[in-house]
Design a protein around this motif. Structure first.
Motif, PDB file in Angstrom:
ATOM      1  N   VAL A  91     -95.741  46.412  15.012  1.00 28.75           N
ATOM      2  CA  VAL A  91     -95.400  45.316  15.916  1.00 28.75           C
ATOM      3  C   VAL A  91     -96.638  44.850  16.679  1.00 28.75           C
ATOM      4  O   VAL A  91     -96.916  43.644  16.775  1.00 28.75           O
ATOM      5  CB  VAL A  91     -94.294  45.748  16.897  1.00 28.75           C
ATOM      6  N   LEU A  92     -97.394  45.797  17.203  1.00 32.01           N
ATOM      7  CA  LEU A  92     -98.597  45.454  17.964  1.00 32.01           C
ATOM      8  C   LEU A  92     -99.644  44.795  17.070  1.00 32.01           C
ATOM      9  O   LEU A  92    -100.374  43.901  17.506  1.00 32.01           O
ATOM     10  CB  LEU A  92     -99.181  46.708  18.623  1.00 32.01           C
ATOM     11  N   ARG A  93     -99.716  45.238  15.825  1.00 32.21           N
ATOM     12  CA  ARG A  93    -100.677  44.645  14.894  1.00 32.21           C
ATOM     13  C   ARG A  93    -100.325  43.190  14.603  1.00 32.21           C
ATOM     14  O   ARG A  93    -101.185  42.311  14.606  1.00 32.21           O
ATOM     15  CB  ARG A  93    -100.696  45.451  13.594  1.00 32.21           C
ATOM     16  N   ARG A  94     -99.035  42.938  14.373  1.00 37.76           N
ATOM     17  CA  ARG A  94     -98.601  41.573  14.090  1.00 37.76           C
ATOM     18  C   ARG A  94     -98.812  40.668  15.298  1.00 37.76           C
ATOM     19  O   ARG A  94     -99.343  39.553  15.178  1.00 37.76           O
ATOM     20  CB  ARG A  94     -97.124  41.568  13.666  1.00 37.76           C
ATOM     21  N   TRP A  95     -98.383  41.151  16.461  1.00 37.67           N
ATOM     22  CA  TRP A  95     -98.547  40.341  17.661  1.00 37.67           C
ATOM     23  C   TRP A  95    -100.026  40.132  17.979  1.00 37.67           C
ATOM     24  O   TRP A  95    -100.431  39.071  18.464  1.00 37.67           O
ATOM     25  CB  TRP A  95     -97.840  41.012  18.835  1.00 37.67           C
ATOM     26  N   GLY A  96    -100.844  41.131  17.700  1.00 36.94           N
ATOM     27  CA  GLY A  96    -102.270  41.038  17.954  1.00 36.94           C
ATOM     28  C   GLY A  96    -102.981  40.032  17.071  1.00 36.94           C
ATOM     29  O   GLY A  96    -104.116  39.648  17.356  1.00 36.94           O
ATOM     30  N   CYS A  97    -102.339  39.590  15.994  1.00 36.69           N
ATOM     31  CA  CYS A  97    -102.915  38.538  15.159  1.00 36.69           C
ATOM     32  C   CYS A  97    -102.861  37.182  15.861  1.00 36.69           C
ATOM     33  O   CYS A  97    -103.568  36.248  15.459  1.00 36.69           O
ATOM     34  CB  CYS A  97    -102.180  38.451  13.821  1.00 36.69           C
ATOM     35  N   LEU A  98    -102.009  37.073  16.886  1.00 35.04           N
ATOM     36  CA  LEU A  98    -101.837  35.808  17.594  1.00 35.04           C
ATOM     37  C   LEU A  98    -102.358  35.852  19.020  1.00 35.04           C
ATOM     38  O   LEU A  98    -102.892  34.866  19.519  1.00 35.04           O
ATOM     39  CB  LEU A  98    -100.345  35.414  17.611  1.00 35.04           C
ATOM     40  N   PHE A  99    -102.167  36.989  19.691  1.00 33.73           N
ATOM     41  CA  PHE A  99    -102.547  37.110  21.093  1.00 33.73           C
ATOM     42  C   PHE A  99    -103.330  38.403  21.311  1.00 33.73           C
ATOM     43  O   PHE A  99    -103.054  39.413  20.658  1.00 33.73           O
ATOM     44  CB  PHE A  99    -101.304  37.122  21.991  1.00 33.73           C
ATOM     45  N   VAL A 219    -105.996  31.291   8.071  1.00 37.54           N
ATOM     46  CA  VAL A 219    -106.579  32.072   9.157  1.00 37.54           C
ATOM     47  C   VAL A 219    -107.864  31.425   9.643  1.00 37.54           C
ATOM     48  O   VAL A 219    -108.117  31.333  10.845  1.00 37.54           O
ATOM     49  CB  VAL A 219    -106.841  33.524   8.703  1.00 37.54           C
ATOM     50  N   ARG A 220    -108.673  30.956   8.712  1.00 40.93           N
ATOM     51  CA  ARG A 220    -109.931  30.309   9.101  1.00 40.93           C
ATOM     52  C   ARG A 220    -109.674  29.036   9.901  1.00 40.93           C
ATOM     53  O   ARG A 220    -110.483  28.632  10.726  1.00 40.93           O
ATOM     54  CB  ARG A 220    -110.767  29.997   7.856  1.00 40.93           C
ATOM     55  N   ALA A 221    -108.519  28.394   9.631  1.00 37.04           N
ATOM     56  CA  ALA A 221    -108.175  27.172  10.359  1.00 37.04           C
ATOM     57  C   ALA A 221    -107.808  27.467  11.799  1.00 37.04           C
ATOM     58  O   ALA A 221    -107.840  26.579  12.645  1.00 37.04           O
ATOM     59  CB  ALA A 221    -107.023  26.452   9.659  1.00 37.04           C
ATOM     60  N   TYR A 222    -107.448  28.719  12.069  1.00 37.17           N
ATOM     61  CA  TYR A 222    -107.068  29.107  13.421  1.00 37.17           C
ATOM     62  C   TYR A 222    -107.874  30.341  13.803  1.00 37.17           C
ATOM     63  O   TYR A 222    -107.524  31.460  13.457  1.00 37.17           O
ATOM     64  CB  TYR A 222    -105.570  29.384  13.507  1.00 37.17           C
ATOM     65  N   SER A 223    -108.967  30.114  14.505  1.00 37.91           N
ATOM     66  CA  SER A 223    -109.884  31.205  14.831  1.00 37.91           C
ATOM     67  C   SER A 223    -109.230  32.254  15.712  1.00 37.91           C
ATOM     68  O   SER A 223    -109.717  33.370  15.830  1.00 37.91           O
ATOM     69  CB  SER A 223    -111.129  30.650  15.529  1.00 37.91           C
ATOM     70  N   GLY A 224    -108.099  31.905  16.364  1.00 36.49           N
ATOM     71  CA  GLY A 224    -107.432  32.880  17.224  1.00 36.49           C
ATOM     72  C   GLY A 224    -106.733  33.966  16.444  1.00 36.49           C
ATOM     73  O   GLY A 224    -106.458  35.043  16.973  1.00 36.49           O
ATOM     74  N   ALA A 225    -106.406  33.714  15.181  1.00 33.11           N
ATOM     75  CA  ALA A 225    -105.717  34.719  14.374  1.00 33.11           C
ATOM     76  C   ALA A 225    -106.702  35.813  13.980  1.00 33.11           C
ATOM     77  O   ALA A 225    -107.844  35.548  13.652  1.00 33.11           O
ATOM     78  CB  ALA A 225    -105.117  34.075  13.126  1.00 33.11           C
ATOM     79  N   ARG A 226    -106.221  37.031  13.998  1.00 32.47           N
ATOM     80  CA  ARG A 226    -107.090  38.172  13.724  1.00 32.47           C
ATOM     81  C   ARG A 226    -106.574  38.931  12.503  1.00 32.47           C
ATOM     82  O   ARG A 226    -105.415  39.288  12.433  1.00 32.47           O
ATOM     83  CB  ARG A 226    -107.137  39.099  14.939  1.00 32.47           C
TER      84      ARG A 226
END
Length: 256
Positions: A91-99, A219-226
């Protein structure tokens, strides 16, 4: 008076919903601006990439979508049971891709030593994120808000990009679901934007016919995604002879 969103969406009644979100004043903020002559067609790709990016993180499957010049349609299937099988780390990994999340969560994901009370707090955060990853309103928030921010930055302005909160319609029967998916897929054809469904850009029908979505590209289109993200099929599959696994699938399309 509009009904609260929690009263409009009930997964126990149906997991399928038709979502519509329009640009403010229905202007062509994602197409050809006839007043200025500017083209914003590239923003349709932003929306399509963002839809697929979020579908790889949330417990939401995409049955159909069509990104138009001043609005978009998405048919989604909510699967809140899916999040119950995810570990807290997942859950933390998925959420961490956005925030980024709070500092406690960042330290936990970096494997820094933490006290027991800090780990308890991290567990509470994970439970909160677990609920959000199964929530349609959070899915739409994470879809519309970054698009509006990016478009305003490009235009050098502030203010609303989307007309209002998204509109949702429950699809309670199989016939309603298939009819709605056909309606969404044929939207560009009816609007005169394409001669045939397979020639229409930024639609699920074209994606099903010629899969071309690249998650790493999104992902490259959205630099915030990790990274790392969770690769998955672009559109929720249909039932059929090829369905050999136990994954829940859409009902087969009817031939006419």
């Amino acid at each position: 008076m509009p009904r609260p969103r929690r009263q409009q969406i009930s997964v126990t009644d149906t997991p399928y919903y038709h979502i519509v979100s329009r640009c403010v004043r229905r202007t062509f903020l994602c197409g050809q601006d006839h007043a200025t002559g500017k083209s914003f067609e590239h923003r349709r790709q932003w929306i399509e990439d963002r839809i697929r990016l979020l579908a790889s993180l949330f417990a939401v499957d995409i049955a159909a979508y069509a990104v138009m010049s001043n609005h978009y349609h998405v048919v989604v299937k909510l699967d809140p049971v899916q999040v119950e099988h995810w570990s807290d780390d997942e859950v933390l990994r998925r959420w961490g891709c956005l925030f980024k999340g709070p500092l406690l969560v960042q330290r936990y994901r970096a494997a820094d030593p933490q006290e027991s009370y800090e780990l308890a707090q991290v567990k509470e955060f994970a439970q909160c994120y677990r609920q959000r990853l199964a929530d349609l309103s959070w899915f739409m928030k994470c879809l519309n808000e970054p698009i509006a921010r990016q478009a305003n930055q490009e235009d050098g302005c502030t203010g609303h990009f989307w007309e209002a909160r998204f509109k949702s319609q429950a699809l309670r029967t199989e016939a309603a679901l298939l009819s709605c998916m056909a309606y969404v897929d044929l939207n560009p054809v009816r609007a005169g934007m394409a001669a045939t469904p397979e020639a229409s850009a930024h639609t699920s029908i074209r994606e099903r016919i010629t899969p071309r979505f690249n998650l790493a590209q999104a992902v490259r289109a959205y630099s915030g995604a990790r990274l790392p993200l969770i690769p998955r099929q672009a559109c929720h599959p249909f039932q059929g002879k090829a369905a050999t696994d136990s994954t829940a699938r859409l009902p087969p399309r009817q031939r006419r």
